[in-house]
Design a protein around this motif. Sequence first.
Motif, short mmCIF file in Angstrom:
data_model
loop_
_atom_site.label_atom_id
_atom_site.label_comp_id
_atom_site.label_asym_id
_atom_site.label_seq_id
_atom_site.Cartn_x
_atom_site.Cartn_y
_atom_site.Cartn_z
N TYR A 113 0.81 -1.21 0.00
CA TYR A 113 0.00 0.00 0.00
C TYR A 113 0.85 1.27 0.00
N LYS A 114 2.01 1.21 0.60
CA LYS A 114 2.88 2.39 0.61
C LYS A 114 3.31 2.77 -0.81
N GLU A 115 3.62 1.76 -1.62
CA GLU A 115 4.02 2.02 -3.00
C GLU A 115 2.88 2.67 -3.78
N ILE A 116 1.65 2.18 -3.54
CA ILE A 116 0.47 2.76 -4.18
C ILE A 116 0.32 4.22 -3.76
N PHE A 117 0.45 4.46 -2.46
CA PHE A 117 0.28 5.81 -1.93
C PHE A 117 1.30 6.77 -2.54
N PHE A 118 2.56 6.38 -2.57
CA PHE A 118 3.58 7.28 -3.09
C PHE A 118 3.50 7.43 -4.61
N SER A 119 2.93 6.45 -5.30
CA SER A 119 2.69 6.60 -6.74
C SER A 119 1.65 7.67 -6.98
N VAL A 120 0.56 7.62 -6.21
CA VAL A 120 -0.51 8.62 -6.33
C VAL A 120 0.01 10.01 -5.97
N VAL A 121 0.78 10.08 -4.89
CA VAL A 121 1.35 11.36 -4.46
C VAL A 121 2.29 11.90 -5.53
N SER A 122 3.12 11.03 -6.12
CA SER A 122 4.07 11.46 -7.14
C SER A 122 3.35 12.02 -8.36
N VAL A 123 2.34 11.29 -8.85
CA VAL A 123 1.58 11.77 -10.01
C VAL A 123 0.94 13.12 -9.70
N SER A 124 0.36 13.25 -8.51
CA SER A 124 -0.30 14.50 -8.13
C SER A 124 0.69 15.66 -8.09
N LEU A 125 1.85 15.42 -7.48
CA LEU A 125 2.86 16.47 -7.38
C LEU A 125 3.44 16.84 -8.75
N PHE A 126 3.64 15.84 -9.60
CA PHE A 126 4.16 16.10 -10.95
C PHE A 126 3.17 16.95 -11.75
N VAL A 127 1.89 16.60 -11.67
CA VAL A 127 0.87 17.36 -12.40
C VAL A 127 0.79 18.77 -11.86
N LEU A 128 0.75 18.90 -10.54
CA LEU A 128 0.64 20.22 -9.92
C LEU A 128 1.83 21.09 -10.26
N SER A 129 3.04 20.52 -10.20
CA SER A 129 4.24 21.31 -10.50
C SER A 129 4.26 21.77 -11.95
N SER A 130 3.80 20.92 -12.87
CA SER A 130 3.80 21.31 -14.28
C SER A 130 2.76 22.39 -14.54
N ILE A 131 1.63 22.35 -13.83
CA ILE A 131 0.61 23.40 -13.99
C ILE A 131 1.14 24.73 -13.45
N ILE A 132 1.83 24.67 -12.33
CA ILE A 132 2.41 25.90 -11.76
C ILE A 132 3.43 26.50 -12.71
N ILE A 133 4.30 25.66 -13.27
CA ILE A 133 5.33 26.14 -14.20
C ILE A 133 4.70 26.72 -15.46
N SER A 134 3.64 26.09 -15.94
CA SER A 134 2.99 26.54 -17.17
C SER A 134 2.07 27.73 -16.96
N GLY A 135 1.69 27.99 -15.71
CA GLY A 135 0.68 28.98 -15.43
C GLY A 135 -0.66 28.27 -15.28
N LEU A 136 -1.46 28.67 -14.31
CA LEU A 136 -2.68 27.95 -13.97
C LEU A 136 -3.59 27.71 -15.18
N SER A 137 -3.97 28.77 -15.85
CA SER A 137 -4.89 28.65 -16.98
C SER A 137 -4.29 27.85 -18.12
#
Length: 411
Positions: free
Chosen positions: A197-221
């Motif tokens: 379950y830890k691997e699942i949790f950190f996979s979800v966290v990683s995907v979320s952080l990667f998506v969020l960071s790319s949106i911030i870099i690109s600008g929200l809209s």
Amino acid sequence: MVGKFIKGKPVTSFAIFGLFIIGTIFFVEKLNNRFWLNDFKVMYLAADAFLNHEQIYGTPFGLGTGFFKYSPFTMLLFIPYTIFSFDVAAIFHFFISGFCAIGTVILLEKIIRSYLYPVRQKHFLTLSAVMLCGILHLVRELHLGNINMILLFLLCLSLYFVLHSKPVLSGLLLGLVILAKPYFIICLLPVLVNKRYKEIFFSVVSVSLFVLSSIIISGLSNGITLYQEWISAMMDHSVYLISNHTVFALINTYFGITINPRFAPFLLILLAIIISVYFWTITNNMKDNYKSSINYQGALIVNFFLIIALIPSILITDTEHFLFSLPLIAIILFHLKKEAIWPVVFFVLLILIYEGNSSDLLGNVLSGKVEEYGVLGISNLIIIMTTIYWVLQNKSKLSANIQTTAGKSDI
């Protein structure tokens, strides 16, 4: 870490042999003016377009079907390449993919020998044979400059970290792979049924952080728009691709039955669930008979690699995606013993049809027929069924009592 993986004379010798193979492919590509890396060019130009605030998705970069289809976050990973000219960046990418091919074989050897066939000795010929079994697909992968070999290496490394109880690193790598090609989310199933379950949790966290960071870099809209366009690009991807090697295409070719390929994702998920549930029953049945945790790890490994190998047989992809079956080929190869003649003959014939479709070897006419009748797809299904047969024959002793084979030489 690199030193840890290439420790030992056979592995070091193989690494040198692998570098020789990659260098030879590079030399031949350059000599024949075929060093094109058209798939990489799409990724390179997409990253450059992002830096210049130009349209990324839906724009053909150099080729009629050269549309960028990876996530905005994955696109950001190609930005460092744009520091260099395309010609220089292509050389870097070529050798990164080549190094990942060598690393994948070394990782497979380490995983298989540790958890499926614990043998004290390592064999240079076995390592080399694994690489040569996929060499023609590897040549095409390097010629196109795709990222399949890089993703396969990351998947094997992620599995290695799962087996060594390093959930953060495993989840990080799985997150990277899933964002590159979302259908790899099915790789979480074997991890889930093994209660990691830890691997699942950190996979979800990683995907979320990667998506969020790319949106911030690109600008929200702009970031949200890019992800919407990426989803549309993925939906459209199979429209302009054809394959004679999927299950759907083979059914149509040999039985005249047409099935809409739009059902492919659902079939892939269904088969992945069935396989994972089956391995779940195996590991639970082992509880009553064996105490060693290596049983669970062995089941996890085969389950994980079977699901990866299914992908090119279900989804419409290019032929180099059949490199995803290399781990199963390695398992079958390591299972062979030199005194067993007929299994060796069967394996050689299987590899010939798996990677034997070369117009240089067969001629254009015969090669075209081999492609038309989906021989590669058939060989991949045979590889999958051979592995399943091996599991059925050995499920009661999967990685158990295998120590009795220690010290014996494989092919």
